[in-house]
Design a protein around this motif. Structure first.
Motif, PDB file in Angstrom:
ATOM      1  N   VAL A 181     -23.406 -10.671 -13.629  1.00 21.46           N
ATOM      2  CA  VAL A 181     -24.635 -11.473 -13.624  1.00 21.46           C
ATOM      3  C   VAL A 181     -25.724 -10.769 -14.413  1.00 21.46           C
ATOM      4  O   VAL A 181     -26.003  -9.590 -14.184  1.00 21.46           O
ATOM      5  N   ILE A 182     -26.316 -11.501 -15.362  1.00 20.25           N
ATOM      6  CA  ILE A 182     -27.459 -11.034 -16.149  1.00 20.25           C
ATOM      7  C   ILE A 182     -28.680 -11.834 -15.693  1.00 20.25           C
ATOM      8  O   ILE A 182     -28.590 -13.053 -15.528  1.00 20.25           O
ATOM      9  N   VAL A 183     -29.808 -11.172 -15.505  1.00 20.31           N
ATOM     10  CA  VAL A 183     -31.046 -11.869 -15.139  1.00 20.31           C
ATOM     11  C   VAL A 183     -32.152 -11.448 -16.090  1.00 20.31           C
ATOM     12  O   VAL A 183     -32.277 -10.271 -16.442  1.00 20.31           O
ATOM     13  N   GLY A 184     -32.973 -12.424 -16.501  1.00 24.00           N
ATOM     14  CA  GLY A 184     -34.093 -12.108 -17.376  1.00 24.00           C
ATOM     15  C   GLY A 184     -35.145 -13.196 -17.369  1.00 24.00           C
ATOM     16  O   GLY A 184     -34.859 -14.368 -17.085  1.00 24.00           O
ATOM     17  N   PHE A 214     -27.093  -6.960 -14.110  1.00 22.42           N
ATOM     18  CA  PHE A 214     -27.784  -6.452 -15.304  1.00 22.42           C
ATOM     19  C   PHE A 214     -29.156  -7.120 -15.371  1.00 22.42           C
ATOM     20  O   PHE A 214     -29.241  -8.343 -15.498  1.00 22.42           O
ATOM     21  N   PHE A 215     -30.219  -6.315 -15.297  1.00 19.11           N
ATOM     22  CA  PHE A 215     -31.567  -6.880 -15.426  1.00 19.11           C
ATOM     23  C   PHE A 215     -32.053  -6.657 -16.851  1.00 19.11           C
ATOM     24  O   PHE A 215     -32.267  -5.532 -17.277  1.00 19.11           O
ATOM     25  N   TYR A 235     -31.218  -1.629 -14.409  1.00 18.71           N
ATOM     26  CA  TYR A 235     -29.918  -2.090 -13.923  1.00 18.71           C
ATOM     27  C   TYR A 235     -29.101  -2.525 -15.143  1.00 18.71           C
ATOM     28  O   TYR A 235     -29.368  -3.565 -15.741  1.00 18.71           O
ATOM     29  N   ASP A 236     -28.128  -1.706 -15.509  1.00 18.14           N
ATOM     30  CA  ASP A 236     -27.312  -1.947 -16.699  1.00 18.14           C
ATOM     31  C   ASP A 236     -25.833  -2.073 -16.353  1.00 18.14           C
ATOM     32  O   ASP A 236     -24.965  -1.659 -17.124  1.00 18.14           O
ATOM     33  N   GLU A 237     -25.538  -2.640 -15.215  1.00 21.25           N
ATOM     34  CA  GLU A 237     -24.149  -2.719 -14.760  1.00 21.25           C
ATOM     35  C   GLU A 237     -23.360  -3.725 -15.593  1.00 21.25           C
ATOM     36  O   GLU A 237     -23.875  -4.776 -15.986  1.00 21.25           O
TER      37      GLU A 237
END
Length: 267
Positions: A181-184, A214-215, A235-237
């Motif tokens: 999951v990417i959030v922005g 991932f933020f 957060y770079d997962e």
């Protein structure tokens, strides 16, 4: 094709399709359209036609040119599953991704239903490669959340969500079979605000479901100032990536020659 992308969650971009049509609130301030329209009418520029839909078959073989393994965002300036993109062209793009398997590809779409249908036909009798990741954009509850169900039903080894721009509190999200999951937040002129509690809710749900989070950014009119720290950290997962040796240039050149004949029908 850009071998150094400024997008935080990828290494490079590859655009065998350019241009798109807006279909949901997430498209309102499309960065790709803004960029492309700056060059409309400029003779010889790749975006001389602005953001009009255009196929670029001469770019289909570009992944074979890179001699190092990269994370590649496919069609950062379009949507591979746009209604006007022929299924035969989509299959040609997939064929390149399968053959140039030393890269990891990220294919993101808002046309989740078409993606599910096309992939269902392409992979009806064989497994999907684990170096091709398929994802959907999720900007709100009405338009974004239903795409997750389409993604879940699509044959894919790795499935991801790009929750950007996050326009409202999404509530409880079903993360079953979701791998990333990417959030922005939205950025640029007119950027719509994103609230911290919306982001934290998704982060907590990802942690509970053991899904990499991932933020990307807070966004705003000056995203360089708002940054990408969440509660004091980044957060770079990412999901695990497989390691594949890059073939020598001679082998890659041969692969380009082999597929060039197939691409001639799109010129």
């Amino acid at each position: 094709m850009a071998d150094h992308s400024k997008i935080e969650w990828t290494d490079a971009t590859w655009n065998p399709v350019r241009g798109c049509e807006k279909i949901s609130p997430g498209c309102k301030h499309c960065y790709a359209e803004t960029f492309a329209e700056r060059f409309r009418g400029v003779p010889g520029h790749p975006y001389e036609q602005g953001f009009d839909l255009r196929f670029v078959p001469e770019k289909l073989g570009d992944p074979f040119l890179w001699g190092s393994s990269k994370m590649v965002f496919v069609n950062s300036m379009s949507d591979l599953f746009e209604a006007r993109v022929p299924e035969s062209y989509i299959e040609a793009v997939i064929s390149v991704m399968e053959k140039a398997d030393w890269h990891t590809y990220q294919v993101l779409t808002k046309r989740s239903q078409r993606m599910r249908e096309v992939l269902g036909r392409v992979y009806c009798d064989r497994p999907t490669p684990d170096h091709i990741w398929f994802g959907v954009s999720v900007e709100d509850r009405l338009h974004g959340l239903p795409r997750i169900d389409d993604l879940r039903q699509a044959p894919a080894a790795i499935r991801f969500l790009s929750i950007e721009p996050l326009l409202e509190d999404l509530g409880q999200i079903d993360l079953t079979s979701i791998d990333w999951v990417i959030v922005g937040g939205e950025s640029g002129p007119g950027a719509r605000p994103m609230h911290k509690e919306w982001v934290e809710s998704i982060m907590v749900q990802c942690k509970q479901a053991s899904v990499p989070f991932f933020f990307k950014q807070w966004g705003g009119t000056q995203k360089s100032k708002t940054g990408r720290l969440l509660n004091g950290r980044t957060y770079d997962e990412l999901p695990p990536r497989r390691s594949v040796s890059v073939p020598p240039k001679q082998t890659r050149d041969r692969l380009i020659d082999e597929i060039s004949i197939d691409f001639e029908r799109f010129v």
